[in-house]
Design an enzyme around this catalytic site. Structure first.
Site, short mmCIF file in Angstrom:
data_model
loop_
_atom_site.label_atom_id
_atom_site.label_comp_id
_atom_site.label_asym_id
_atom_site.label_seq_id
_atom_site.Cartn_x
_atom_site.Cartn_y
_atom_site.Cartn_z
N TYR A 198 -17.06 -57.91 -22.24
CA TYR A 198 -16.02 -57.77 -21.44
C TYR A 198 -15.89 -59.24 -21.16
O TYR A 198 -15.21 -59.45 -20.75
CB TYR A 198 -15.90 -56.91 -20.08
CG TYR A 198 -17.39 -57.49 -19.36
CD1 TYR A 198 -17.93 -58.23 -18.91
CD2 TYR A 198 -18.53 -56.39 -19.04
CE1 TYR A 198 -18.79 -58.93 -18.29
CE2 TYR A 198 -19.58 -57.10 -18.87
CZ TYR A 198 -19.72 -57.80 -18.00
OH TYR A 198 -20.52 -57.81 -17.67
N CYS A 221 -47.28 -13.91 -16.55
CA CYS A 221 -46.32 -14.37 -15.82
C CYS A 221 -45.52 -13.79 -15.72
O CYS A 221 -44.85 -14.70 -16.97
CB CYS A 221 -47.06 -15.86 -14.78
SG CYS A 221 -44.95 -16.17 -13.91
N LYS A 236 -14.61 -50.74 -15.74
CA LYS A 236 -16.09 -50.81 -15.18
C LYS A 236 -17.02 -49.75 -15.70
O LYS A 236 -16.89 -49.24 -15.39
CB LYS A 236 -15.83 -51.14 -13.66
CG LYS A 236 -17.07 -51.95 -12.97
CD LYS A 236 -16.83 -51.99 -11.97
CE LYS A 236 -18.05 -52.64 -11.55
NZ LYS A 236 -19.82 -51.95 -11.47
N GLU A 247 -9.36 -53.90 -16.81
CA GLU A 247 -10.19 -53.07 -17.58
C GLU A 247 -10.31 -52.38 -16.86
O GLU A 247 -10.61 -52.19 -16.10
CB GLU A 247 -10.92 -54.01 -18.46
CG GLU A 247 -10.64 -55.34 -18.92
CD GLU A 247 -11.91 -56.57 -19.06
OE1 GLU A 247 -13.01 -56.18 -18.80
OE2 GLU A 247 -11.18 -58.20 -19.13
N CYS A 262 -45.62 -13.90 -9.74
CA CYS A 262 -47.17 -13.93 -10.16
C CYS A 262 -48.18 -14.00 -8.95
O CYS A 262 -49.06 -13.40 -9.07
CB CYS A 262 -47.49 -14.30 -11.41
SG CYS A 262 -48.46 -15.63 -11.23
N CYS A 305 -47.00 -23.36 -12.95
CA CYS A 305 -47.82 -21.95 -12.82
C CYS A 305 -49.32 -21.35 -14.16
O CYS A 305 -48.73 -21.59 -15.00
CB CYS A 305 -47.22 -20.48 -12.51
SG CYS A 305 -48.13 -19.41 -13.11
N ASP A 347 -20.16 -48.11 -16.50
CA ASP A 347 -21.60 -48.03 -16.03
C ASP A 347 -22.67 -48.04 -16.47
O ASP A 347 -22.79 -47.22 -17.60
CB ASP A 347 -20.67 -46.75 -15.26
CG ASP A 347 -21.89 -46.84 -14.16
OD1 ASP A 347 -22.62 -47.54 -13.62
OD2 ASP A 347 -22.52 -45.86 -13.72
N CYS A 373 -46.97 -19.23 -7.85
CA CYS A 373 -45.75 -18.90 -7.71
C CYS A 373 -45.17 -17.54 -7.11
O CYS A 373 -45.25 -16.17 -6.65
CB CYS A 373 -46.26 -18.39 -8.97
SG CYS A 373 -45.15 -17.94 -10.68
N LYS A 397 -13.57 -50.03 -7.12
CA LYS A 397 -14.87 -49.16 -7.54
C LYS A 397 -14.19 -47.65 -6.99
O LYS A 397 -13.48 -47.40 -5.91
CB LYS A 397 -16.25 -49.31 -6.83
CG LYS A 397 -16.02 -50.47 -7.21
CD LYS A 397 -17.75 -50.71 -7.95
CE LYS A 397 -18.85 -50.27 -6.95
NZ LYS A 397 -20.44 -50.41 -7.93
S1 IVH Z 1 -16.85 -59.33 -15.48
C1 IVH Z 1 -18.50 -62.69 -13.20
N1 IVH Z 1 -15.76 -56.73 -16.88
O1 IVH Z 1 -20.05 -54.64 -13.41
C2 IVH Z 1 -19.04 -61.50 -13.50
N2 IVH Z 1 -18.00 -56.73 -14.97
O2 IVH Z 1 -20.25 -56.82 -10.79
C3 IVH Z 1 -17.95 -60.98 -14.87
N3 IVH Z 1 -19.52 -54.76 -15.53
O3 IVH Z 1 -23.23 -55.68 -13.91
C4 IVH Z 1 -18.19 -60.00 -14.63
N4 IVH Z 1 -16.99 -53.45 -16.75
O4 IVH Z 1 -21.96 -56.00 -16.22
C5 IVH Z 1 -16.94 -57.70 -15.85
N5 IVH Z 1 -14.91 -54.61 -17.54
C6 IVH Z 1 -15.84 -55.40 -16.87
C7 IVH Z 1 -17.29 -54.88 -16.56
C8 IVH Z 1 -18.16 -55.36 -15.57
C9 IVH Z 1 -18.72 -53.37 -15.99
C10 IVH Z 1 -20.30 -54.81 -14.71
C11 IVH Z 1 -21.28 -56.37 -15.18
C12 IVH Z 1 -22.02 -56.30 -13.98
C13 IVH Z 1 -21.32 -55.96 -12.89
C14 IVH Z 1 -20.10 -56.64 -11.62
#
Ligand code: IVH
Length: 668
Positions: free
Chosen positions: A225, A432, A115, A113, A411, A426, A117, A408, A314
């Protein structure tokens, strides 16, 4: 309607609204127009208001927020919210899958999946109803932010379907989509507020706000998730996610989730999204790889910090290294100084980067910037990249530290920095040049006076030729003066004068916005125009009455008072008035929809109104006057001698009775 019927109708409306909510926000497949939705919602709000015994914290009417939390309660998670082990290398990822394969005896199915942010959230449902939304906190316990969570439209307040476990917990990520983030930052800049650093910070910051109606205005979104509850009918994470989707949660699917049978397939998914992520409407910082079968997850278990059955790969943030050449200090129309770094050109995420934002003096100090430093630039959710660090190894021994300017650049006036403000200003407001030019540009802009025919260059010409020095001077320009200017012929001069003349028709709220008062954006201008009706009314207002207007806080009130008490501005406003600009709202505009959808009964005699004038007042604000009290009555306005029969009827139907003062407050 009998109480039972009312209750049934309330329940019907709630179900219907929640269904449309999911269709709109989660499935992106609306079935009714926004207007139809608003009508249903308004009906529900009315019924709930008149029948407070049917209050439900999970009613769709609660999504607008409104409650203020002084502090959030700390709650323990039912199971700890662990983090994920993470890696940046495919080699280490291979080591992870080998470890798993060795433990289990064979290579299992993995689910890949994205990740997302943002900020992690745990959502608890009791009997299908949202009961708690808790932040991750330290992993063991987090903040109960349920009131804020209710304002996020794609988080269901009630789950869909039947046979839902009595207690159900899901976990997911709350984030801010890039478009909403950009728009919010543009609005903040327009109001002279500091922009948010990135979508992640603004998501987690928004969740911790104390006023839930403010959270409701933030464009937050949520992806689920994980399902934390064991189900008899699901053996895998994949099935769990499908079940979450069926319950009404937003779960990314399609390309964004893949079942992988071997390492090569996992790597393909990673490579695909490392490239494609720049096209997504939200930020992702990697890929999460999870063993699919729940029984196998159990077998692998957890370390103290993270599950052995999952890992995060990552992505490297797109980052480039280049040289800081100079720092330029821009002066905005409010006098705010913004430092911008000029860089040696470098390629970053497919574009050539020459400039980077530095925001303010603290930022420069935190980075410890020296001239000619080798700096790292990154792209966040913003258009212009930012400097995130310095490569100290490359610093020349004689490099000079960047000193923030004290005067500034335009001016030479000494800059000031007010307590609690990140920005330097300023204070030479009226002399100005970039400030004068900035105010003029703002005044003629589309959202303000919308003066066609004039652009920034023409303004600069007018200013340099001393034909104007402020916004009021625009209205004294004549053809002969304009024809003196380079490149201005009869036709253009005519267009300019027409545009200026036309602008006299712009509404009072636009004039107010056009003045460019610090922190007074478009919305605030509208609210002020409505509340005070005219420029004179606004000038006469004291801080107290300013603060009573919705959305006006200390900062805006102080700024208004400062502006409207300065002799220079008062003279400017007087002149604008004498040229015929709109300085009050038109009569019809005096109306509002404060009483829209309300059926109101008037009874007795009043001090400030005749019977007729109070009725007119109600209608002006969109309300309907009705002669007899019924279950449809929203409230009664009672004068000094309201009859006992009406009072009794109101009591038995639970209809609220307001006095004259309450009513005046309500509409002012
Ligand atoms: S599974 C036991 N799936 O990533 C941990 N986490 O360090 C299960 N996050 O802050 C997490 N996308 O909020 C999982 N598809 C995803 C995710 C996800 C983002 C974040 C999660 C957590 C950090 C995990």
């Amino acid at each position: 309607m009998t109480k039972e019927k009312i209750q049934l109708e309330i329940e019907r409306l709630r179900k219907e609204l929640e269904r449309h909510n999911i269709l709109y926000y989660t499935n992106d497949r609306p079935e009714i127009s926004d207007r139809e939705f608003d009508v249903l919602l308004e009906n529900l709000i009315q019924l709930e208001k008149n029948n407070p015994e049917f209050f439900d914290p999970n009613s769709p009417s609660q999504r607008v927020g409104g409650s203020i939390s002084k502090s959030f309660e700390t709650v323990f998670h039912q199971r700890p919210m662990l983090s994920l082990g993470n890696t940046y290398s495919l080699e280490e990822l291979g080591e992870f899958t080998s470890r798993v394969e060795k433990s289990l005896g064979s290579f299992p199915e993995f689910v890949c999946e994205l990740k997302y942010d943002g900020a992690a959230i745990s959502l608890l449902y009791e009997k299908g109803q949202l009961s708690k939304g808790i932040t991750r906190g330290d992993g063991m316990k987090g903040d109960d932010i349920t009131v804020n969570i209710r304002t996020i439209h794609n988080i269901p307040l009630k789950l869909k379907g039947e046979n839902i476990p009595d207690i159900l917990e899901v976990r997911g990520e709350i984030f801010m989509p890039l478009e909403g983030f950009q728009k919010m930052n543009e609005e903040r800049l327009e109001m002279g507020l500091e922009p948010f650093a990135n979508p992640r910070n603004s998501a987690s910051g928004s969740l911790k706000m104390q006023d839930s109606s403010e959270v409701a205005k933030r464009p937050l979104d949520c992806f689920i998730y994980a399902l934390q509850t064991n189900l008899d009918f699901s053996q895998s994470h994949w099935e769990n996610l499908q079940y979450c989707e069926a319950l009404g949660f937003k779960v990314p699917s399609g390309d964004m989730r893949r079942s992988c049978q071997n390492l090569k397939e996992i790597e393909e998914f990673i490579t695909l999204w490392d490239v494609q992520r720049s096209q997504l409407p939200f930020d992702v910082d990697g890929v999460v790889i999870k063993v699919n079968q729940l029984a196998l997850q159990d077998e692998l278990g957890f370390t103290a910090k993270s599950p052995r059955w999952a890992i995060a790969y990552k992505f490297e943030t797109e980052r480039a290294e280049t040289v800081l050449e100079t720092i330029e200090y821009q002066v905005g129309r409010t006098g705010a100084i913004t430092p911008v770094a000029n860089l040696l050109s470098v390629q970053l995420a497919g574009t050539t980067v020459k400039r980077a934002s530095l925001h303010n003096a603290d930022q420069i100090r935190k980075l410890g910037l020296h001239y000619s430093d080798s700096v790292f630039v990154e792209k966040g959710g913003e258009i212009i990249p930012k400097i995130v660090g310095v490569n100290l190894q490359k610093r020349q021994s004689d490099a000079k530290e960047v000193q923030y300017i004290s005067h500034c650049p335009e001016c030479a006036t000494e800059l000031i920095r007010e307590e609690g403000e990140a920005q330097h200003y300023c204070p030479n407001t009226f002399n100005c040049k970039p400030q004068i030019l900035g105010r003029l540009e703002h005044f003629i802009s589309r959202k303000a006076m919308d003066i066609e025919g004039i652009g920034p260059e023409t303004l600069d010409l007018l200013l340099s030729n001393q034909l104007i020095s402020n916004i009021a001077d625009l209205y004294t320009l004549n053809e002969a003066e304009l024809l003196q200017l380079d490149r201005v012929g009869q036709k253009l001069a005519g267009n300019i004068l027409d545009g200026i003349e036309q602008s006299k028709l712009q509404s009072f709220e636009k004039v107010l916005f056009g003045l460019g008062i610090r922190y007074v954006g478009e919305t605030v201008s509208k609210k002020l125009a409505r509340a005070f009706k005219s420029m004179d009314g606004l000038i006469a207002a004291d801080k107290e009455s300013l603060l009573q207007v919705d959305e006006i806080g200390e900062r805006i009130a102080d700024s208004l008072i400062r502006f409207l008490h300065a002799q220079y501005n008062l003279e400017l406003i007087e002149r604008l008035k004498s040229y015929g600009l709109q300085m009050r709202i038109e009569e019809q505009e005096g109306a509002s929809d404060l009483l829209k959808g309300k059926s109101i009964v008037v009874s007795g005699t009043f001090e400030h109104f005749s019977r007729d004038s109070i009725k007119l007042e109600i209608e002006k604000h969109g309300g309907k006057v009705s002669s007899s009290v019924s279950s449809k009555t929203s409230f009664i306005i009672a004068g000094s001698d309201m009859g006992p029969a009406k009072r009794q009827k109101a009591g038995s139907l639970n209809v609220e009775i307001l006095n004259e003062e309450d009513f005046i407050k309500m509409i002012s």
